[in-house]
Write an enzyme that holds these catalytic residues in place. Structure first.
Site, PDB file in Angstrom:
ATOM      1  N   GLU A  84       0.829  -1.202   0.000  1.00 50.96           N
ATOM      2  CA  GLU A  84       0.000   0.000   0.000  1.00 50.96           C
ATOM      3  C   GLU A  84       0.862   1.250   0.000  1.00 50.96           C
ATOM      4  OE1 GLU A  84      -1.578   1.808   3.513  1.00 50.96           O
ATOM      5  OE2 GLU A  84      -1.644  -0.158   4.482  1.00 50.96           O
ATOM      6  N   CYS A 118      -3.510  -2.986   4.439  1.00 53.53           N
ATOM      7  CA  CYS A 118      -2.626  -4.083   4.871  1.00 53.53           C
ATOM      8  C   CYS A 118      -3.022  -5.435   4.299  1.00 53.53           C
ATOM      9  CB  CYS A 118      -2.618  -4.155   6.400  1.00 53.53           C
ATOM     10  SG  CYS A 118      -2.223  -2.593   7.178  1.00 53.53           S
ATOM     11  N   HIS A 248      -3.026 -10.149  11.836  1.00 56.89           N
ATOM     12  CA  HIS A 248      -2.410  -8.909  11.350  1.00 56.89           C
ATOM     13  C   HIS A 248      -2.098  -8.074  12.594  1.00 56.89           C
ATOM     14  CE1 HIS A 248      -1.585  -5.138   9.569  1.00 56.89           C
ATOM     15  NE2 HIS A 248      -2.704  -4.584   9.989  1.00 56.89           N
ATOM     16  N   LYS A 257      -6.077  -8.241  22.289  1.00 56.64           N
ATOM     17  CA  LYS A 257      -7.530  -8.041  22.346  1.00 56.64           C
ATOM     18  C   LYS A 257      -8.247  -8.958  21.352  1.00 56.64           C
ATOM     19  CE  LYS A 257      -7.305  -3.203  23.765  1.00 56.64           C
ATOM     20  NZ  LYS A 257      -7.654  -1.809  23.471  1.00 56.64           N
ATOM     21  N   ASN A 327       4.388  -2.148  12.750  1.00 53.08           N
ATOM     22  CA  ASN A 327       3.442  -2.508  11.696  1.00 53.08           C
ATOM     23  C   ASN A 327       4.145  -2.473  10.345  1.00 53.08           C
ATOM     24  OD1 ASN A 327       1.217  -3.103  10.178  1.00 53.08           O
ATOM     25  ND2 ASN A 327      -0.021  -1.360  10.861  1.00 53.08           N
ATOM     26  N   SER A 360      -7.575  -1.975   6.150  1.00 56.02           N
ATOM     27  CA  SER A 360      -8.577  -0.928   6.354  1.00 56.02           C
ATOM     28  C   SER A 360      -9.332  -0.663   5.062  1.00 56.02           C
ATOM     29  CB  SER A 360      -7.900   0.359   6.827  1.00 56.02           C
ATOM     30  OG  SER A 360      -7.409   0.174   8.127  1.00 56.02           O
TER      31      SER A 360
HETATM   32  N1  ACO Z   1       1.234   2.937  30.554  1.00 53.55           N
HETATM   33  C1  ACO Z   1       0.557   1.841  30.136  1.00 53.55           C
HETATM   34  N2  ACO Z   1      -0.498   1.933  29.272  1.00 53.55           N
HETATM   35  C2  ACO Z   1      -0.861   3.133  28.822  1.00 53.55           C
HETATM   36  C3  ACO Z   1      -0.209   4.314  29.237  1.00 53.55           C
HETATM   37  C4  ACO Z   1       0.888   4.178  30.157  1.00 53.55           C
HETATM   38  N3  ACO Z   1       1.586   5.235  30.572  1.00 53.55           N
HETATM   39  N4  ACO Z   1      -0.808   5.377  28.641  1.00 53.55           N
HETATM   40  C5  ACO Z   1      -1.802   4.861  27.856  1.00 53.55           C
HETATM   41  N5  ACO Z   1      -1.830   3.529  27.973  1.00 53.55           N
HETATM   42  C6  ACO Z   1      -2.694   2.584  27.271  1.00 53.55           C
HETATM   43  C7  ACO Z   1      -4.151   2.985  27.181  1.00 53.55           C
HETATM   44  O1  ACO Z   1      -4.843   2.667  28.370  1.00 53.55           O
HETATM   45  C8  ACO Z   1      -4.585   2.152  25.981  1.00 53.55           C
HETATM   46  O2  ACO Z   1      -4.749   0.819  26.402  1.00 53.55           O
HETATM   47  P1  ACO Z   1      -6.068   0.012  26.032  1.00 53.55           P
HETATM   48  O3  ACO Z   1      -6.079  -0.124  24.534  1.00 53.55           O
HETATM   49  O4  ACO Z   1      -5.933  -1.300  26.722  1.00 53.55           O
HETATM   50  O5  ACO Z   1      -7.206   0.833  26.472  1.00 53.55           O
HETATM   51  C9  ACO Z   1      -3.351   2.169  25.070  1.00 53.55           C
HETATM   52  O6  ACO Z   1      -2.265   2.554  25.906  1.00 53.55           O
HETATM   53  C10 ACO Z   1      -3.451   3.119  23.886  1.00 53.55           C
HETATM   54  O7  ACO Z   1      -3.715   4.402  24.377  1.00 53.55           O
HETATM   55  P2  ACO Z   1      -4.920   5.286  23.810  1.00 53.55           P
HETATM   56  O8  ACO Z   1      -4.821   6.611  24.500  1.00 53.55           O
HETATM   57  O9  ACO Z   1      -6.201   4.527  23.923  1.00 53.55           O
HETATM   58  O10 ACO Z   1      -4.699   5.382  22.262  1.00 53.55           O
HETATM   59  P3  ACO Z   1      -3.802   6.397  21.437  1.00 53.55           P
HETATM   60  O11 ACO Z   1      -4.451   7.702  21.348  1.00 53.55           O
HETATM   61  O12 ACO Z   1      -2.390   6.329  21.895  1.00 53.55           O
HETATM   62  O13 ACO Z   1      -3.880   5.719  19.968  1.00 53.55           O
HETATM   63  C11 ACO Z   1      -3.951   4.050  18.317  1.00 53.55           C
HETATM   64  C12 ACO Z   1      -3.632   4.342  19.777  1.00 53.55           C
HETATM   65  C13 ACO Z   1      -5.431   4.354  18.026  1.00 53.55           C
HETATM   66  C14 ACO Z   1      -3.698   2.574  18.068  1.00 53.55           C
HETATM   67  C15 ACO Z   1      -3.041   4.923  17.407  1.00 53.55           C
HETATM   68  O14 ACO Z   1      -1.708   4.572  17.646  1.00 53.55           O
HETATM   69  C16 ACO Z   1      -3.348   4.777  15.932  1.00 53.55           C
HETATM   70  O15 ACO Z   1      -4.227   5.464  15.407  1.00 53.55           O
HETATM   71  N6  ACO Z   1      -2.612   3.889  15.193  1.00 53.55           N
HETATM   72  C17 ACO Z   1      -2.821   3.676  13.768  1.00 53.55           C
HETATM   73  C18 ACO Z   1      -4.117   2.944  13.455  1.00 53.55           C
HETATM   74  C19 ACO Z   1      -4.035   1.458  13.692  1.00 53.55           C
HETATM   75  O16 ACO Z   1      -2.984   0.876  13.839  1.00 53.55           O
HETATM   76  N7  ACO Z   1      -5.223   0.781  13.651  1.00 53.55           N
HETATM   77  C20 ACO Z   1      -5.280  -0.658  13.792  1.00 53.55           C
HETATM   78  C21 ACO Z   1      -6.028  -1.379  12.690  1.00 53.55           C
HETATM   79  S1  ACO Z   1      -5.806  -0.689  11.093  1.00 53.55           S
HETATM   80  C22 ACO Z   1      -4.137  -0.853  10.634  1.00 53.55           C
HETATM   81  O17 ACO Z   1      -3.591  -1.905  10.646  1.00 53.55           O
HETATM   82  C23 ACO Z   1      -3.420   0.340  10.224  1.00 53.55           C
END
Ligand code: ACO
Length: 411
Positions: A84, A118, A248, A257, A327, A360
């Site tokens: 991609e 992906c 993936h 999860k 990733n 996606s």
């Molecule tokens: N210590 C331990 N854990 C922590 C801490 C800390 N200090 N701070 C945050 N966390 C945890 C949160 O509780 C959360 O855990 P949970 O998922 O069990 O609830 C996790 O860290 C992630 O934190 P969030 O604030 O919920 O998410 P964030 O705003 O950091 O974004 C995300 C995470 C959405 C995955 C982002 O990195 C993203 O957009 N990535 C790209 C999209 C992606 O990969 N999507 C997946 C499918 S599509 C694909 O493959 C591209």
């Protein structure tokens, strides 16, 4: 021509030698300690320096695979690329790879690029497997290449980048063969992650939506996979019917999860894989609607906790490379498979691996692989030795986030 056990005969992986430690990236980004390492479950992130890209990575991995397995380039009859990371909107990466075949005079090679986030690598792989199983097969090998450089704009998605290329040789009598009847897909129209700005390499991503879409697609594939299995095998399918589940892997927490979600599905289907203690802990979630279940943090926590003992056996061996590289988009699922082969090659004979591919937009497929030791050079032990994962990981150099260059964008 013999068509038994069509699947993956051989594979190799290339990933950039430059990487950033997630712990250092947390500090650099001002994120709270543990957010990337525990919160996302990632250790390290590979990135392409200014001297490499998806084309150079794919040239390297294809050359390496042909050389290490002593494959005559004339014996390749189909070459499919999944990516991609669009370098050109018309000219395929596959045509770049044709340079490798010039000297041998082999220009009779079908296939181009498949592109859908992906998932493109899985489309390429299924195309090659279907070709070998079809009337069009001319007796030569198929070759699949998954190559991507995942880079995100500054913000929460940036630590979920990575880069790698994987090559897989496809043919009959394979040590990793497809159980082709056990395959289920879920495809839909969603804007969870896309690249509308053609001048930018960054996607537009709705992170939370992409997580939910991923889990919804997983549920749908698993339900249909189980239905098909039950019709064909005449018995219920549960997570106990496969030794490994490979997902993936955008980041490790989503993989944890995902397995917990399969466990929850087994609970809802009253499967024997769920013990009495787990049933009691999940009981209060049995009447949630689908939508409620995706939003419930309590369910997420409870199902991860009750599935942990099985997760450690059935999923953990696949997490080595995705946690270390990040990733790899199309290559991500196959790097996770490579991790299982690398970690468990001497105990996989006769075992089943269930794979879940997600792209996606969205496209997703769950499919089943059956393993046998195979015969040299196409044996599980030789695949593990060619992958040479430990040496490749150890010879990387860590770059501090302030000095690193993620593709064209420097911190
Ligand atoms: N210590 C331990 N854990 C922590 C801490 C800390 N200090 N701070 C945050 N966390 C945890 C949160 O509780 C959360 O855990 P949970 O998922 O069990 O609830 C996790 O860290 C992630 O934190 P969030 O604030 O919920 O998410 P964030 O705003 O950091 O974004 C995300 C995470 C959405 C995955 C982002 O990195 C993203 O957009 N990535 C790209 C999209 C992606 O990969 N999507 C997946 C499918 S599509 C694909 O493959 C591209």
């Amino acid at each position: 021509m013999d068509r038994k056990d069509v699947g993956i005969l051989a594979m190799d992986i290339y990933f950039p030698p430059s990487c950033v430690q997630q712990e250092a990236l947390e500090a650099h980004d001002g994120a709270s300690k543990g957010k990337y390492t525990i919160g996302l479950g990632q250790d390290c992130m590979a990135f392409c320096s200014e001297v490499e890209d998806v084309i150079s990575m794919s040239l390297t991995v294809v050359n390496s695979l042909l050389k290490k397995y002593k494959i005559d380039p004339k014996l390749i009859g189909r070459l499919e690329v999944g990516s991609e990371t669009v370098i050109d909107k018309s000219k395929s990466i596959k045509t770049w790879l044709m340079q490798i075949f010039e000297e041998s005079g082999n220009s009779d090679i079908e296939g181009v690029d498949s592109s859908n986030a992906c998932y493109g690598g899985t489309a390429a792989l299924l195309n090659c497997v279907n070709w070998v199983e079809s009337n069009s097969w001319d007796g030569r090998y198929g070759l699949v290449v998954c190559t991507d450089s995942a880079v995100y704009a500054e913000g929460p998605a940036r630590p979920t980048g990575g880069a790698a290329a994987i090559a897989m040789l496809i043919g009959p009598n394979a040590p990793i063969s497809f159980e082709s009847k056990y395959r289920a897909s879920h495809m839909a129209h969603v804007y969870d992650f896309y690249k509308p700005d053609l001048a930018s390499e960054y996607p537009v991503v709705d992170g939370k939506l992409s997580q939910t879409c991923y889990l919804m697609a997983l549920d749908s594939c698993y339900r249909q996979f189980c239905n098909k299995y039950e019709k064909i095998a005449g018995k219920q399918f549960s997570i106990c019917d496969a030794e490994y589940f490979v997902f993936h892997s955008p980041y490790n927490k989503l993989v944890q999860k995902s397995f917990a979600r399969l466990y929850y599905n087994d609970f809802l289907r009253n499967c024997s894989s769920v013990d009495d203690d787990a049933k009691e802990k999940l009981q209060s979630f049995s009447n949630l609607t689908g939508e409620e279940s995706y939003q419930s943090r309590d369910l997420e926590k409870a199902s991860q906790q009750v599935a942990k003992h099985l997760h450690d056996i059935k999923v953990q061996p696949s997490t080595l490379l995705p946690k270390q590289i990040g990733n790899m988009y199309t290559a991500s699922l196959y790097a996770a498979l490579a991790s299982v082969l690398y970690n468990k090659h001497d105990s996989l004979n006769g075992q089943r691996i269930v794979m879940f591919s997600y792209g996606s937009g969205l496209t997703s497929t769950m499919f089943s692989l059956r393993l046998n030791n195979g015969q040299h050079p196409f044996s599980l032990s030789n695949i593990a030795s060619v992958l040479d994962v430990t040496e490749k990981l150890q010879s990387r150099h860590e770059v501090s986030p302030s000095r690193s260059c993620l593709s064209f964008t420097c911190f």
